[in-house]
Scaffold this motif. Structure first.
Motif, PDB file in Angstrom:
ATOM      1  N   TYR A  93       0.832  -1.194   0.000  1.00 18.35           N
ATOM      2  CA  TYR A  93       0.000   0.000   0.000  1.00 18.35           C
ATOM      3  C   TYR A  93       0.873   1.252   0.000  1.00 18.35           C
ATOM      4  O   TYR A  93       2.063   1.199   0.310  1.00 18.35           O
ATOM      5  CB  TYR A  93      -0.902   0.032   1.236  1.00 18.35           C
ATOM      6  N   LEU A  94       0.242   2.389  -0.307  1.00 18.86           N
ATOM      7  CA  LEU A  94       0.941   3.665  -0.212  1.00 18.86           C
ATOM      8  C   LEU A  94       1.163   4.012   1.254  1.00 18.86           C
ATOM      9  O   LEU A  94       0.463   3.506   2.141  1.00 18.86           O
ATOM     10  CB  LEU A  94       0.129   4.772  -0.897  1.00 18.86           C
ATOM     11  N   CYS A  95       2.131   4.865   1.510  1.00 18.72           N
ATOM     12  CA  CYS A  95       2.492   5.219   2.882  1.00 18.72           C
ATOM     13  C   CYS A  95       1.297   5.831   3.609  1.00 18.72           C
ATOM     14  O   CYS A  95       0.617   6.720   3.067  1.00 18.72           O
ATOM     15  CB  CYS A  95       3.660   6.194   2.881  1.00 18.72           C
ATOM     16  N   GLN A  96       1.047   5.386   4.831  1.00 19.48           N
ATOM     17  CA  GLN A  96      -0.144   5.805   5.557  1.00 19.48           C
ATOM     18  C   GLN A  96       0.066   7.085   6.356  1.00 19.48           C
ATOM     19  O   GLN A  96      -0.888   7.814   6.634  1.00 19.48           O
ATOM     20  CB  GLN A  96      -0.577   4.675   6.500  1.00 19.48           C
ATOM     21  N   PHE A  97       1.319   7.374   6.747  1.00 17.46           N
ATOM     22  CA  PHE A  97       1.605   8.530   7.592  1.00 17.46           C
ATOM     23  C   PHE A  97       2.798   9.317   7.051  1.00 17.46           C
ATOM     24  O   PHE A  97       3.603   8.796   6.287  1.00 17.46           O
ATOM     25  CB  PHE A  97       1.957   8.085   9.025  1.00 17.46           C
ATOM     26  N   ASP A  98       2.903  10.567   7.502  1.00 16.70           N
ATOM     27  CA  ASP A  98       4.153  11.311   7.377  1.00 16.70           C
ATOM     28  C   ASP A  98       5.046  10.908   8.537  1.00 16.70           C
ATOM     29  O   ASP A  98       4.603  10.920   9.694  1.00 16.70           O
ATOM     30  CB  ASP A  98       3.909  12.834   7.462  1.00 16.70           C
ATOM     31  N   ILE A  99       6.284  10.552   8.247  1.00 14.26           N
ATOM     32  CA  ILE A  99       7.280  10.277   9.286  1.00 14.26           C
ATOM     33  C   ILE A  99       8.287  11.421   9.234  1.00 14.26           C
ATOM     34  O   ILE A  99       8.982  11.591   8.225  1.00 14.26           O
ATOM     35  CB  ILE A  99       7.993   8.926   9.067  1.00 14.26           C
ATOM     36  N   ILE A 100       8.372  12.213  10.300  1.00 13.26           N
ATOM     37  CA  ILE A 100       9.126  13.463  10.276  1.00 13.26           C
ATOM     38  C   ILE A 100      10.277  13.413  11.279  1.00 13.26           C
ATOM     39  O   ILE A 100      10.090  13.019  12.432  1.00 13.26           O
ATOM     40  CB  ILE A 100       8.198  14.650  10.633  1.00 13.26           C
ATOM     41  N   ALA A 101      11.461  13.815  10.835  1.00 14.04           N
ATOM     42  CA  ALA A 101      12.621  13.903  11.720  1.00 14.04           C
ATOM     43  C   ALA A 101      12.487  15.164  12.571  1.00 14.04           C
ATOM     44  O   ALA A 101      12.449  16.270  12.038  1.00 14.04           O
ATOM     45  CB  ALA A 101      13.908  13.938  10.909  1.00 14.04           C
ATOM     46  N   GLU A 102      12.414  15.007  13.887  1.00 17.83           N
ATOM     47  CA  GLU A 102      12.288  16.159  14.779  1.00 17.83           C
ATOM     48  C   GLU A 102      13.653  16.749  15.133  1.00 17.83           C
ATOM     49  O   GLU A 102      13.729  17.765  15.829  1.00 17.83           O
ATOM     50  CB  GLU A 102      11.538  15.759  16.048  1.00 17.83           C
ATOM     51  N   GLU A 103      14.697  16.128  14.661  1.00 21.57           N
ATOM     52  CA  GLU A 103      16.061  16.618  14.827  1.00 21.57           C
ATOM     53  C   GLU A 103      16.906  15.988  13.725  1.00 21.57           C
ATOM     54  O   GLU A 103      16.430  15.124  12.996  1.00 21.57           O
ATOM     55  CB  GLU A 103      16.611  16.244  16.208  1.00 21.57           C
ATOM     56  N   ALA A 104      18.128  16.454  13.568  1.00 27.25           N
ATOM     57  CA  ALA A 104      19.020  15.826  12.588  1.00 27.25           C
ATOM     58  C   ALA A 104      19.251  14.367  12.985  1.00 27.25           C
ATOM     59  O   ALA A 104      19.539  14.073  14.144  1.00 27.25           O
ATOM     60  CB  ALA A 104      20.338  16.577  12.520  1.00 27.25           C
ATOM     61  N   LEU A 105      19.117  13.469  12.017  1.00 29.13           N
ATOM     62  CA  LEU A 105      19.196  12.041  12.305  1.00 29.13           C
ATOM     63  C   LEU A 105      20.148  11.337  11.349  1.00 29.13           C
ATOM     64  O   LEU A 105      20.317  11.745  10.205  1.00 29.13           O
ATOM     65  CB  LEU A 105      17.819  11.382  12.149  1.00 29.13           C
ATOM     66  N   THR A 106      20.741  10.245  11.830  1.00 30.03           N
ATOM     67  CA  THR A 106      21.452   9.318  10.958  1.00 30.03           C
ATOM     68  C   THR A 106      20.502   8.157  10.667  1.00 30.03           C
ATOM     69  O   THR A 106      20.022   7.497  11.599  1.00 30.03           O
ATOM     70  CB  THR A 106      22.730   8.790  11.617  1.00 30.03           C
ATOM     71  N   VAL A 107      20.205   7.941   9.406  1.00 29.55           N
ATOM     72  CA  VAL A 107      19.265   6.885   9.033  1.00 29.55           C
ATOM     73  C   VAL A 107      19.956   5.870   8.125  1.00 29.55           C
ATOM     74  O   VAL A 107      20.907   6.196   7.415  1.00 29.55           O
ATOM     75  CB  VAL A 107      18.018   7.458   8.325  1.00 29.55           C
ATOM     76  N   SER A 108      19.470   4.659   8.176  1.00 29.08           N
ATOM     77  CA  SER A 108      19.969   3.593   7.309  1.00 29.08           C
ATOM     78  C   SER A 108      18.861   3.165   6.357  1.00 29.08           C
ATOM     79  O   SER A 108      17.700   3.035   6.761  1.00 29.08           O
ATOM     80  CB  SER A 108      20.428   2.391   8.136  1.00 29.08           C
ATOM     81  N   ILE A 109      19.221   2.954   5.096  1.00 30.78           N
ATOM     82  CA  ILE A 109      18.259   2.515   4.084  1.00 30.78           C
ATOM     83  C   ILE A 109      18.318   0.997   3.981  1.00 30.78           C
ATOM     84  O   ILE A 109      19.361   0.419   3.654  1.00 30.78           O
ATOM     85  CB  ILE A 109      18.562   3.146   2.709  1.00 30.78           C
ATOM     86  N   VAL A 110      17.200   0.353   4.279  1.00 29.48           N
ATOM     87  CA  VAL A 110      17.097  -1.103   4.207  1.00 29.48           C
ATOM     88  C   VAL A 110      16.487  -1.459   2.853  1.00 29.48           C
ATOM     89  O   VAL A 110      15.322  -1.145   2.581  1.00 29.48           O
ATOM     90  CB  VAL A 110      16.229  -1.653   5.353  1.00 29.48           C
ATOM     91  N   ASN A 111      17.254  -2.100   1.997  1.00 31.48           N
ATOM     92  CA  ASN A 111      16.816  -2.427   0.652  1.00 31.48           C
ATOM     93  C   ASN A 111      15.686  -3.461   0.690  1.00 31.48           C
ATOM     94  O   ASN A 111      15.829  -4.531   1.290  1.00 31.48           O
ATOM     95  CB  ASN A 111      17.995  -2.966  -0.165  1.00 31.48           C
ATOM     96  N   ALA A 112      14.579  -3.140   0.032  1.00 30.47           N
ATOM     97  CA  ALA A 112      13.403  -4.007   0.072  1.00 30.47           C
ATOM     98  C   ALA A 112      13.656  -5.357  -0.604  1.00 30.47           C
ATOM     99  O   ALA A 112      13.185  -6.397  -0.125  1.00 30.47           O
ATOM    100  CB  ALA A 112      12.216  -3.304  -0.580  1.00 30.47           C
TER     101      ALA A 112
END
Length: 230
Positions: A93-112
């Motif tokens: 399905y399409l994304c259900q929510f906005d996910i917002i960074a409330e501060e600078a973040l380090t994120v990792s991309i998990v390949n589907a």
């Protein structure tokens, strides 16, 4: 969902014993790590999700906006190896929510695609996802049902009580209009509900922050309005 081993539920002991395996499998699916700025939207409501995102630590917020312009905020969440996009990964399905960074973040991309293959090769991972998603689903549904079926006053009081017990998974906002959105209402209605609780001598404002003034009155209010034992 949280990557760290679950400490509750039917499979708690099993996950604790296999936590290193789960983490190592997910790490093999990570293809990129990057820093995102404060207020960056990690996932946007209504968009297709291609890969998942893992936030090792830092604060995010979760928001839904209806077609009529009204917004509902789940609040802020202090991440500790949290993965986002797992529901859409399974449903398509399409994304259900906005996910917002409330501060600078380090994120990792998990390949589907890598995750898909890992789930086929490691059935334990699929069972882990099922358990973690089940907890998130029931916790989120519980919030939605209370927001829908109980009064604003009750929801504010119950929210304060959960924070008092330190069992709330999400935190509040400092700004009134965002707190109003967390309870699915307008700033005016939210302020009126807070004033009612203040008049009942249940809560008070200290340096602009809403706090419990009388815990016994709070518990009695929740018991009477919600018919829930406390």
């Amino acid at each position: 969902m949280q990557l760290k081993s679950l400490n509750k539920g039917r499979f708690a002991t099993y996950w604790q014993n296999n936590n290193n395996l789960i983490e190592s499998i997910i790490e093999q699916c990570i293809v990129e790590k990057k820093i995102v700025d404060e207020k960056s939207i990690l996932f946007r409501q209504g968009c297709k999700i291609n890969d998942l995102i893992m936030v090792y630590n830092g604060t995010i917020s979760i928001r839904y906006e209806a077609a009529n312009g009204r917004r509902f905020h789940l609040g802020t969440l202090d991440c500790d190896e949290h993965i986002f996009g797992e529901m859409e990964f399974f449903t398509g399905y399409l994304c259900q929510f906005d996910i917002i960074a409330e501060e600078a973040l380090t994120v990792s991309i998990v390949n589907a695609d890598k995750l898909y293959q890992s789930l086929i090769e490691h059935p334990k991972l699929a069972l882990f996802f099922a358990s973690a998603i089940a907890f998130d689903y029931q916790d989120t549904l519980d919030i939605f049902l209370k927001r829908t079926l109980y009064s604003i006053c009750y929801n504010i009081a119950f929210d304060l009580y959960q924070h008092y017990l330190n069992i709330h998974s999400v935190s509040n906002f400092q700004k009134n209009y965002l707190e109003a959105e967390r309870f699915g209402t307008t700033d005016r209605v939210y302020r009126r509900a807070v004033n009612e609780l203040i008049k009942l001598d249940i809560v008070e404002k200290s340096e602009g922050k809403l706090e419990i003034k009388n815990i016994d009155k709070l518990k009695e209010f929740i018991k009477c309005k919600g018919k829930i034992p406390v």
